[in-house]
Design an enzyme around this catalytic site. Structure first.
Site, PDB file in Angstrom:
ATOM      1  N   HIS A 285      -2.180  -5.458   1.669  1.00 52.54           N
ATOM      2  CA  HIS A 285      -3.329  -5.886   1.588  1.00 52.54           C
ATOM      3  C   HIS A 285      -3.053  -7.451   1.117  1.00 52.54           C
ATOM      4  O   HIS A 285      -2.350  -7.837   0.405  1.00 52.54           O
ATOM      5  CB  HIS A 285      -3.989  -5.273   0.281  1.00 52.54           C
ATOM      6  CG  HIS A 285      -5.272  -6.197  -0.357  1.00 52.54           C
ATOM      7  ND1 HIS A 285      -6.471  -5.778   0.523  1.00 52.54           N
ATOM      8  CD2 HIS A 285      -5.693  -6.838  -1.325  1.00 52.54           C
ATOM      9  CE1 HIS A 285      -7.354  -6.765  -0.204  1.00 52.54           C
ATOM     10  NE2 HIS A 285      -6.837  -7.292  -1.226  1.00 52.54           N
TER      11      HIS A 285
ATOM     12  N   ASN B 166      -2.291   0.204   6.906  1.00 52.80           N
ATOM     13  CA  ASN B 166      -1.767  -0.955   7.511  1.00 52.80           C
ATOM     14  C   ASN B 166      -0.734  -1.780   6.478  1.00 52.80           C
ATOM     15  O   ASN B 166      -0.822  -2.918   6.562  1.00 52.80           O
ATOM     16  CB  ASN B 166      -2.725  -1.745   7.996  1.00 52.80           C
ATOM     17  CG  ASN B 166      -3.991  -2.022   6.652  1.00 52.80           C
ATOM     18  OD1 ASN B 166      -3.814  -1.656   5.630  1.00 52.80           O
ATOM     19  ND2 ASN B 166      -4.712  -2.578   7.216  1.00 52.80           N
TER      20      ASN B 166
ATOM     21  N   GLU C 247      -9.679 -10.502  -7.433  1.00 53.57           N
ATOM     22  CA  GLU C 247      -8.724  -9.371  -7.276  1.00 53.57           C
ATOM     23  C   GLU C 247      -7.416  -9.527  -8.208  1.00 53.57           C
ATOM     24  O   GLU C 247      -6.915  -8.728  -8.847  1.00 53.57           O
ATOM     25  CB  GLU C 247      -8.216  -9.438  -5.735  1.00 53.57           C
ATOM     26  CG  GLU C 247      -9.276  -8.640  -5.035  1.00 53.57           C
ATOM     27  CD  GLU C 247      -9.090  -8.835  -3.679  1.00 53.57           C
ATOM     28  OE1 GLU C 247      -7.830  -9.226  -2.987  1.00 53.57           O
ATOM     29  OE2 GLU C 247      -9.936  -8.332  -2.505  1.00 53.57           O
TER      30      GLU C 247
ATOM     31  N   LYS D 218       0.770  -1.232  -0.162  1.00 49.54           N
ATOM     32  CA  LYS D 218       0.110   0.121   0.137  1.00 49.54           C
ATOM     33  C   LYS D 218       0.897   1.333  -0.142  1.00 49.54           C
ATOM     34  O   LYS D 218       2.104   1.261   0.302  1.00 49.54           O
ATOM     35  CB  LYS D 218      -0.920  -0.001   1.210  1.00 49.54           C
ATOM     36  CG  LYS D 218      -1.678  -1.186   1.223  1.00 49.54           C
ATOM     37  CD  LYS D 218      -3.051  -1.136   2.474  1.00 49.54           C
ATOM     38  CE  LYS D 218      -3.986  -2.285   2.010  1.00 49.54           C
ATOM     39  NZ  LYS D 218      -5.073  -2.185   3.280  1.00 49.54           N
TER      40      LYS D 218
ATOM     41  N   TYR E 222     -12.550  -1.767  -3.748  1.00 52.11           N
ATOM     42  CA  TYR E 222     -13.070  -1.801  -2.388  1.00 52.11           C
ATOM     43  C   TYR E 222     -14.512  -1.599  -2.295  1.00 52.11           C
ATOM     44  O   TYR E 222     -15.140  -1.258  -1.225  1.00 52.11           O
ATOM     45  CB  TYR E 222     -12.198  -0.722  -1.498  1.00 52.11           C
ATOM     46  CG  TYR E 222     -11.031  -1.318  -0.831  1.00 52.11           C
ATOM     47  CD1 TYR E 222     -10.950  -2.304  -0.090  1.00 52.11           C
ATOM     48  CD2 TYR E 222      -9.788  -0.418  -1.296  1.00 52.11           C
ATOM     49  CE1 TYR E 222      -9.760  -2.689   0.556  1.00 52.11           C
ATOM     50  CE2 TYR E 222      -8.508  -1.043  -0.834  1.00 52.11           C
ATOM     51  CZ  TYR E 222      -8.542  -2.079   0.019  1.00 52.11           C
ATOM     52  OH  TYR E 222      -7.274  -2.475   0.524  1.00 52.11           O
TER      53      TYR E 222
END
Ligand code: GDP
Length: 128
Positions: free
Chosen positions: A110, A107, A121, A4, A44
């Site tokens: 993913h 965080n 995905e 990320k 998302y």
């Protein structure tokens, strides 16, 4: 998997890719890209109704990301174990989110949460 924007910005691409290989994953696809607002919203979409959706989309479009297609036995379950809980403060020591995560939103990485979503995905980012 996705490295990320916070991890890319903070210089963790190399460490995370090394960890991926140390965990016996084969990296069979890798892209460096900057998600558009539309791509992030689509990726998302499942969280559309959540209060953090707009913030999540802003975060995921705040800088480039690295997207990878990973293969190994039991890949989804193993990757979820290697990254740790969504909230880095609750992730076990040594997990990627514990090492590099900044907050429940920023965080670090993913991981697909099921084999079914892993397929969806992967198709989102890679040719067949
Ligand atoms: P994951 O499967 O562990 O990534 O967690 P989720 O699917 O529940 O959430 C997707 C992503 O949304 C997370 O990885 C975080 O980046 C973000 N997120 C999850 N929960 C929260 C929250 O409570 N607040 C904020 N700001 N972001 C969140």
């Amino acid at each position: 998997m996705i490295i990320k924007p916070d991890s890319v910005r903070d210089g963790h691409i190399g460490h995370i890719l090394t960890r991926i290989e140390e965990e016996s994953f084969r990296i069979t696809g890798l892209r460096y890209l900057h998600l558009s607002q539309q791509q992030a919203e689509e990726f998302y979409a499942i969280h559309k109704e959540r209060p953090f959706f707009d913030s999540l989309v802003r975060y995921m479009t705040s800088g480039p990301v690295v997207v990878g297609r990973l293969e190994r036995e039991n890949a989804v379950e193993h990757w979820r174990k290697v990254i740790g809980s969504t909230d880095p403060t609750k992730a076990p020591p040594g997990t990627i989110r514990a090492l590099y995560g900044i907050s429940i939103e920023s965080n670090a990485v993913h991981g697909s949460d099921s084999v079914e979503n892993g397929v969806i995905e992967t198709r989102f980012f890679f040719e067949e």
